[in-house]
Design a protein around this motif. Structure first.
Motif, mmCIF file in Angstrom:
data_model
loop_
_atom_site.group_PDB
_atom_site.id
_atom_site.type_symbol
_atom_site.label_atom_id
_atom_site.label_comp_id
_atom_site.label_asym_id
_atom_site.label_seq_id
_atom_site.Cartn_x
_atom_site.Cartn_y
_atom_site.Cartn_z
ATOM 1 N N ARG A 63 0.767 -1.226 0.109
ATOM 2 C CA ARG A 63 0.070 -0.144 0.044
ATOM 3 C C ARG A 63 0.930 1.358 0.089
ATOM 4 O O ARG A 63 1.893 1.297 0.734
ATOM 5 C CB ARG A 63 -0.913 0.098 1.378
ATOM 6 C CG ARG A 63 -1.980 -1.028 0.958
ATOM 7 C CD ARG A 63 -2.781 -1.221 2.411
ATOM 8 N NE ARG A 63 -3.785 0.252 2.527
ATOM 9 C CZ ARG A 63 -4.813 0.258 1.949
ATOM 10 N NH1 ARG A 63 -5.337 -0.694 1.257
ATOM 11 N NH2 ARG A 63 -5.616 1.372 2.026
ATOM 12 N N VAL A 64 0.518 2.208 -0.990
ATOM 13 C CA VAL A 64 1.462 3.442 -1.086
ATOM 14 C C VAL A 64 0.406 4.368 -1.032
ATOM 15 O O VAL A 64 -0.513 4.657 -1.610
ATOM 16 C CB VAL A 64 2.069 3.339 -2.506
ATOM 17 C CG1 VAL A 64 2.732 4.510 -2.666
ATOM 18 C CG2 VAL A 64 3.064 1.968 -2.646
ATOM 19 N N LYS A 77 -2.954 6.723 8.092
ATOM 20 C CA LYS A 77 -4.371 7.001 7.413
ATOM 21 C C LYS A 77 -4.742 6.117 6.237
ATOM 22 O O LYS A 77 -5.860 5.775 5.869
ATOM 23 C CB LYS A 77 -4.613 8.537 6.891
ATOM 24 C CG LYS A 77 -5.827 9.070 6.320
ATOM 25 C CD LYS A 77 -5.864 10.448 6.183
ATOM 26 C CE LYS A 77 -7.302 10.897 5.565
ATOM 27 N NZ LYS A 77 -7.283 12.173 5.351
ATOM 28 N N ALA A 78 -3.489 6.078 5.330
ATOM 29 C CA ALA A 78 -3.667 4.952 4.197
ATOM 30 C C ALA A 78 -3.140 3.816 4.556
ATOM 31 O O ALA A 78 -3.472 2.812 3.557
ATOM 32 C CB ALA A 78 -2.734 5.531 3.096
ATOM 33 N N GLN A 79 -3.072 3.290 5.715
ATOM 34 C CA GLN A 79 -2.519 1.971 6.064
ATOM 35 C C GLN A 79 -1.499 1.523 5.124
ATOM 36 O O GLN A 79 -1.222 0.473 4.546
ATOM 37 C CB GLN A 79 -3.511 1.011 6.011
ATOM 38 C CG GLN A 79 -4.889 1.183 7.116
ATOM 39 C CD GLN A 79 -6.001 0.179 7.053
ATOM 40 O OE1 GLN A 79 -6.340 -0.086 5.987
ATOM 41 N NE2 GLN A 79 -6.242 -0.174 8.252
ATOM 42 N N ALA A 80 -0.440 2.467 4.939
ATOM 43 C CA ALA A 80 0.424 2.227 3.878
ATOM 44 C C ALA A 80 2.139 2.321 4.670
ATOM 45 O O ALA A 80 2.317 2.510 5.625
ATOM 46 C CB ALA A 80 0.707 3.612 3.009
ATOM 47 N N THR A 81 2.929 1.639 3.713
ATOM 48 C CA THR A 81 4.201 1.682 4.241
ATOM 49 C C THR A 81 5.171 2.525 3.454
ATOM 50 O O THR A 81 6.272 2.945 3.883
ATOM 51 C CB THR A 81 4.864 0.381 4.019
ATOM 52 O OG1 THR A 81 4.780 -0.032 2.646
ATOM 53 C CG2 THR A 81 4.054 -0.686 5.059
ATOM 54 N N LEU A 82 4.828 3.421 2.753
ATOM 55 C CA LEU A 82 5.292 4.293 1.689
ATOM 56 C C LEU A 82 4.608 5.383 1.253
ATOM 57 O O LEU A 82 3.369 5.207 1.333
ATOM 58 C CB LEU A 82 5.757 3.829 0.420
ATOM 59 C CG LEU A 82 6.867 2.494 0.339
ATOM 60 C CD1 LEU A 82 6.979 1.835 -0.890
ATOM 61 C CD2 LEU A 82 8.214 3.620 0.510
ATOM 62 N N ILE A 83 4.940 6.711 1.062
ATOM 63 C CA ILE A 83 4.534 7.692 0.707
ATOM 64 C C ILE A 83 5.225 7.992 -0.863
ATOM 65 O O ILE A 83 6.491 7.936 -0.743
ATOM 66 C CB ILE A 83 4.629 8.987 1.484
ATOM 67 C CG1 ILE A 83 3.947 8.769 2.651
ATOM 68 C CG2 ILE A 83 4.163 10.169 0.753
ATOM 69 C CD1 ILE A 83 4.040 9.744 3.898
ATOM 70 N N LEU A 133 -2.343 1.825 -4.621
ATOM 71 C CA LEU A 133 -2.349 3.306 -4.538
ATOM 72 C C LEU A 133 -3.577 3.881 -3.656
ATOM 73 O O LEU A 133 -4.619 3.620 -3.960
ATOM 74 C CB LEU A 133 -1.882 4.016 -5.782
ATOM 75 C CG LEU A 133 -1.079 3.685 -6.829
ATOM 76 C CD1 LEU A 133 -1.081 4.113 -8.057
ATOM 77 C CD2 LEU A 133 0.316 3.456 -6.105
ATOM 78 N N VAL A 134 -3.200 4.437 -2.560
ATOM 79 C CA VAL A 134 -4.273 5.491 -1.791
ATOM 80 C C VAL A 134 -3.827 6.874 -1.758
ATOM 81 O O VAL A 134 -3.197 7.360 -1.169
ATOM 82 C CB VAL A 134 -4.110 4.752 -0.242
ATOM 83 C CG1 VAL A 134 -5.307 5.220 0.547
ATOM 84 C CG2 VAL A 134 -4.298 3.145 -0.492
ATOM 85 N N ASP A 135 -4.845 7.705 -2.361
ATOM 86 C CA ASP A 135 -4.820 9.007 -2.500
ATOM 87 C C ASP A 135 -4.760 9.521 -0.778
ATOM 88 O O ASP A 135 -5.810 9.107 -0.234
ATOM 89 C CB ASP A 135 -5.892 9.642 -3.099
ATOM 90 C CG ASP A 135 -5.304 9.842 -4.759
ATOM 91 O OD1 ASP A 135 -4.393 8.840 -5.102
ATOM 92 O OD2 ASP A 135 -5.891 10.388 -5.518
ATOM 93 N N VAL A 136 -4.128 10.693 -0.411
ATOM 94 C CA VAL A 136 -4.019 11.056 0.649
ATOM 95 C C VAL A 136 -3.741 12.613 0.664
ATOM 96 O O VAL A 136 -3.046 13.074 -0.298
ATOM 97 C CB VAL A 136 -3.160 10.497 1.807
ATOM 98 C CG1 VAL A 136 -3.467 9.098 2.192
ATOM 99 C CG2 VAL A 136 -1.728 10.534 1.368
ATOM 100 N N GLU A 137 -4.284 13.298 1.636
ATOM 101 C CA GLU A 137 -3.925 15.141 1.611
ATOM 102 C C GLU A 137 -3.004 15.263 2.669
ATOM 103 O O GLU A 137 -3.327 14.746 3.790
ATOM 104 C CB GLU A 137 -5.144 15.524 1.550
ATOM 105 C CG GLU A 137 -6.098 15.575 0.544
ATOM 106 C CD GLU A 137 -7.281 16.364 0.591
ATOM 107 O OE1 GLU A 137 -7.113 17.244 1.440
ATOM 108 O OE2 GLU A 137 -7.916 16.436 -0.408
ATOM 109 N N THR A 138 -2.059 16.081 2.589
ATOM 110 C CA THR A 138 -1.035 16.543 3.560
ATOM 111 C C THR A 138 -1.916 17.325 4.444
ATOM 112 O O THR A 138 -2.461 18.365 4.176
ATOM 113 C CB THR A 138 0.169 16.975 2.906
ATOM 114 O OG1 THR A 138 0.766 16.756 1.985
ATOM 115 C CG2 THR A 138 0.866 17.719 4.133
#
Length: 528
Positions: free
Chosen positions: A295-296, A427-433, A325-330
């Motif tokens: 998840r990114v 928030k994205a349950q991700a390991t990378l941005i 890919l998971v969109d997120v906002e800073t």
């Protein structure tokens, strides 16, 4: 039988001829570390490779395209290469970098007979005859210290109106893709030099953006490591909270191979104490790296349409490799810039005063105040384009026990880390941005200075001390742009793995063309 002997003799002659040719003309342009090692294994000497790089620098750095990427070549480089050849002949190489020439940013000390200037004439006599631990680690592997690279003077901290890549000692570094464009900074020379194949790899340093920006804008891979992975001792400092050396290369594997030689615990640098349990071979896992199911978190900052198109194409590459890919906002991080600035100014005064006190007696500027006075007295050479207002502000700070400074450091660290990168990952349950590293290289401008005209991904990882890797996305309107991979603390392998998978799939890097400008053409002339 006679025919067989003739064919065998002919084959032997071809082999001897090939070996002689390799000795005479080793291939260094666009060569990787593995490529150089293969040449060494097949009889090319480190002396020949080092001579080839020195010849390329002589032909292109102060003549030809005049890149001004190298402040000084090392008079001892050929002797170091000769010693490497002797070790190889004896079957006793020191490590994977034995015989490989490496360039060092000129704010990092080496014991060679050349000064460590940080680009300033105030340090022109700073011949310390001591290695920074990061350089000593390279020597331990047998690397050849080829020379020192130009940089934004004082690592771009003297003024907010500076010209990235300019120093009084080295002049203005030019971008190998379009010579009128910036190479960014402050590791400008390291970026331009590796892009131009003056060496396969170089070391830069970063406080905020100084590895990843010049890497992005020179079509390179650059790693700003987790703070504490690499020693900062005997590096001309800005901020002990944010400074770190980092590898710069034309490929992720080369960056990882150089990183392997750089990392380690330094008793003189307390920040490295916790790195011990995170040290391993960072290159070996790349071969089996995968993004399948990873998840990114995807940031989509404001950017030009042409950069957006390149970014979207790069995201499609990640998705094709199995990334989710998971969109997120800073999140809004009000006050982070102001807090960071106070931290940098306060630590600059304290850390630079401490460093200058250790320099040889020939160096007469022993404090920040004395550097400011030197610049004022030598304004024609030191300040022809921009002033030193950040130095002046730093000189007025109240020290490392100042409550305002302590509050600013706590605030900036919290906003960049727990409420910034960590919150985005959670928030994205991700390991990378991922994000665009920066915008496109701007025109070098001696009147108005730098023009950061696009997104920037460097601030949060720089302040938090988290790892940040940039990998080439290719060219936009003829100049390079980079894709950033960011992870939480100690996630250096995570960003290297992801960057490698992207690099191998995208194959986006393009070698430089040394164009005088990328703005010329019939479109500028109009219809008449």
């Amino acid at each position: 039988m006679t025919g067989m002997r003739i064919r065998a003799a002919f084959a032997a002659m071809v082999m001897v001829s090939a070996a002689a040719s390799a000795q005479q003309a080793p291939v260094v342009e666009e060569q990787s570390i593995d490529g150089l090692r293969a040449q060494l294994a097949h009889g090319t000497s480190s002396v020949a490779i080092t001579q080839a790089y020195l010849a390329r620098i002589a032909a292109m750095d102060r003549t030809g395209p005049t890149l001004r990427a190298v402040i000084a070549t090392n008079p001892d480089a050929l002797e170091q290469a000769k010693a490497s050849d002797a070790r190889r002949k004896a079957g006793k190489p020191l490590g994977p970098l034995d015989g490989i020439p490496v360039l060092i940013k000129d704010n990092i000390e080496t014991k060679d007979p050349i000064a460590t200037t940080a680009g300033s004439l105030a340090l022109k006599d700073n011949v310390t005859r001591r290695d920074a631990p990061v350089v000593a680690a390279l020597r331990k592997q047998g690397a050849v210290i080829l020379g020192k690279t130009n940089l934004s003077e004082w690592a771009n901290i003297r003024s907010t109106h500076s010209i990235s890549g300019w120093s009084a000692v080295g002049g203005l570094v030019r971008n190998p893709y379009a010579l009128d464009r910036t190479s960014c900074g402050s590791s400008s020379g390291s970026g331009a030099a590796v892009a131009a194949s003056f060496a396969a790899v170089a070391i830069g340093t970063e406080t905020d953006g100084s590895v990843v920006c010049p890497s992005s804008m020179n079509g390179l891979v650059g790693l700003k490591p987790t703070l504490g992975m690499v020693s900062r001792s005997r590096v001309v400092p800005i901020s002990h909270s944010q400074d770190t050396p980092g590898p710069m290369a034309r490929s992720v594997r080369d960056a990882a191979l150089l990183f392997n030689a750089m990392v380690g615990v330094d008793p003189e640098d307390a920040a490295t104490r916790d790195s011990r349990t995170h040290l391993h071979d960072f290159a070996a896992p790349l071969a089996t790296a995968s993004l399948s199911g990873v998840r990114v978190a995807v940031l989509r900052p404001d950017m030009s349409d042409v950069l957006k198109a390149k970014y979207e194409a790069s995201l499609a590459v990640l998705k094709a490799q199995g990334a989710v890919l998971v969109d997120v906002e800073t999140p809004k991080l009000d006050g982070i810039g102001e807090a960071e600035l106070l931290v940098l100014q306060t630590e600059l005064k304290a850390d630079l005063d401490t460093y200058l006190a250790t320099t040889p007696a020939a160096v007469k500027t022993r404090t920040l105040d004395q550097v400011i006075a030197f610049d004022t007295a030598n304004a024609a050479s030191e300040m022809p384009f921009f002033e030193q207002e950040t130095f002046v502000a730093a000189a007025k700070t109240r020290g490392l026990r100042d409550p305002e400074y302590l509050g600013a450091r706590a605030k900036s660290l919290r906003l960049a880390g727990a409420e910034g990168i960590d919150a985005l990952l959670a928030k994205a349950q991700a390991t990378l941005i991922v994000a665009p590293t920066y915008g496109m290289p701007w025109l070098s401008d001696t009147v108005y200075g730098d023009n950061f005209n696009g997104p920037s991904a460097s601030e949060l990882p720089a302040i938090s001390g988290y790892p940040h890797l940039t990998v080439p996305m290719g060219l936009v309107r003829g100049v390079p742009v980079g894709l950033s991979f960011i992870a939480t603390r100690w996630g250096d392998q995570t960003v290297l793995n992801a960057g490698y998978v992207f690099e191998q799939a995208a194959k986006a890097r393009v070698a430089p063309g040394y164009l005088a400008t990328n703005d010329a053409g019939p479109g500028l002339a109009g219809a008449r």
